[in-house]
Motif scaffolding. Structure first.
Motif, PDB file in Angstrom:
ATOM      1  N   ALA A 116       0.829  -1.211   0.000  1.00  0.00           N
ATOM      2  CA  ALA A 116       0.000   0.000   0.000  1.00  0.00           C
ATOM      3  C   ALA A 116       0.862   1.259   0.000  1.00  0.00           C
ATOM      4  CB  ALA A 116      -0.935  -0.011   1.208  1.00  0.00           C
ATOM      5  N   VAL A 117       1.901   1.286   0.830  1.00  0.00           N
ATOM      6  CA  VAL A 117       2.778   2.460   0.875  1.00  0.00           C
ATOM      7  C   VAL A 117       3.516   2.617  -0.450  1.00  0.00           C
ATOM      8  CG1 VAL A 117       4.747   3.535   2.043  1.00  0.00           C
ATOM      9  CG2 VAL A 117       2.976   2.411   3.384  1.00  0.00           C
ATOM     10  N   THR A 118       3.885   1.495  -1.069  1.00  0.00           N
ATOM     11  CA  THR A 118       4.526   1.549  -2.386  1.00  0.00           C
ATOM     12  C   THR A 118       3.608   2.222  -3.398  1.00  0.00           C
ATOM     13  OG1 THR A 118       5.756  -0.478  -1.891  1.00  0.00           O
ATOM     14  CG2 THR A 118       5.611   0.152  -4.194  1.00  0.00           C
ATOM     15  N   VAL A 119       2.333   1.888  -3.360  1.00  0.00           N
ATOM     16  CA  VAL A 119       1.367   2.486  -4.287  1.00  0.00           C
ATOM     17  C   VAL A 119       1.165   3.971  -3.972  1.00  0.00           C
ATOM     18  CG1 VAL A 119      -1.053   2.430  -5.042  1.00  0.00           C
ATOM     19  CG2 VAL A 119       0.218   0.299  -4.795  1.00  0.00           C
ATOM     20  N   VAL A 120       1.114   4.334  -2.697  1.00  0.00           N
ATOM     21  CA  VAL A 120       0.948   5.743  -2.319  1.00  0.00           C
ATOM     22  C   VAL A 120       2.142   6.578  -2.789  1.00  0.00           C
ATOM     23  CG1 VAL A 120       0.853   7.330  -0.345  1.00  0.00           C
ATOM     24  CG2 VAL A 120      -0.600   5.307  -0.391  1.00  0.00           C
ATOM     25  N   ILE A 121       3.352   6.056  -2.581  1.00  0.00           N
ATOM     26  CA  ILE A 121       4.540   6.790  -3.025  1.00  0.00           C
ATOM     27  C   ILE A 121       4.542   6.911  -4.547  1.00  0.00           C
ATOM     28  CG2 ILE A 121       7.066   6.745  -3.133  1.00  0.00           C
ATOM     29  CD1 ILE A 121       6.993   5.349  -0.370  1.00  0.00           C
ATOM     30  N   THR A 122       4.119   5.866  -5.239  1.00  0.00           N
ATOM     31  CA  THR A 122       4.050   5.921  -6.701  1.00  0.00           C
ATOM     32  C   THR A 122       3.048   6.971  -7.156  1.00  0.00           C
ATOM     33  OG1 THR A 122       4.661   3.593  -6.838  1.00  0.00           O
ATOM     34  CG2 THR A 122       3.656   4.557  -8.788  1.00  0.00           C
ATOM     35  N   SER A 123       1.931   7.096  -6.448  1.00  0.00           N
ATOM     36  CA  SER A 123       0.949   8.131  -6.815  1.00  0.00           C
ATOM     37  C   SER A 123       1.533   9.525  -6.607  1.00  0.00           C
ATOM     38  CB  SER A 123      -0.353   7.947  -6.037  1.00  0.00           C
ATOM     39  OG  SER A 123      -0.161   8.151  -4.662  1.00  0.00           O
ATOM     40  N   LEU A 124       2.320   9.716  -5.550  1.00  0.00           N
ATOM     41  CA  LEU A 124       2.996  10.996  -5.328  1.00  0.00           C
ATOM     42  C   LEU A 124       3.967  11.295  -6.462  1.00  0.00           C
ATOM     43  CD1 LEU A 124       3.888  13.437  -3.557  1.00  0.00           C
ATOM     44  CD2 LEU A 124       5.539  11.888  -2.517  1.00  0.00           C
TER      45      LEU A 124
END
Length: 170
Positions: free
Chosen positions: A91-99
């Protein structure tokens, strides 16, 4: 491989959405100047937000805690902890990718409208955090490390000690 597909899709969707959002703001500012909300959304705000978001120590702090939690989970035998840490890392990987997608879309907008050179220096901390969390969600995940057998206990001790060091280094 599924995680890579999700990350690519998130990166593209957020970059395209950012471009669309900024052009809608631009068009509203040009052709709807009497609308009250246009003045509340300045086009100069996102460039200042990118370093603030990307260099935020939240990701480094979470990574350090995650490494320590991985060590503790390795010492225990809990499928629930293993799954929780794996889901969190993904989930954090996806959030950082969205940033990063937001930052990329904004940099493309600035390149198209103001000829600002593209530079990844402002999002370098987010790229490092992305690499770290990608590792925590794949090769360094608890299920992957459990395959080490009894060596996992030595790795667990190392990870519990590494967590606080990462907090200081990052």
């Amino acid at each position: 491989m599924d995680l890579l597909k999700v990350l690519a899709a998130v990166l593209l969707v957020f970059a395209a959405s950012t471009l669309a959002m900024l052009y809608v703001i631009y068009l509203m500012a040009q052709y709807g100047a009497n609308l009250p909300m246009v003045g509340a959304v300045p086009l100069t705000a996102p460039p200042e937000l990118i370093p603030l978001l990307a260099q935020n120590q939240v990701f480094a702090t979470l990574a350090a805690v995650h490494v320590t939690a991985t060590g503790i989970a390795l010492a225990l035998a809990s499928n629930t902890l293993d799954t929780a840490l794996l889901i969190t890392a993904k989930a954090v990987t996806v959030v950082i990718t969205s940033l990063i997608g937001f930052a990329g879309g904004h940099m493309i907008y600035l390149q198209l409208n103001e000829n600002t050179p593209l530079s990844a220096s402002g999002i370098a901390p987010a790229l490092i955090a992305l690499a770290g969390y990608f590792a925590l969600s794949t090769a360094l995940s608890v299920p992957s490390l459990r395959q080490l057998g009894n060596l996992r206990f030595a790795v667990a001790i190392g990870l519990v000690l590494l967590g606080p060091l990462l907090l200081v280094w990052l």
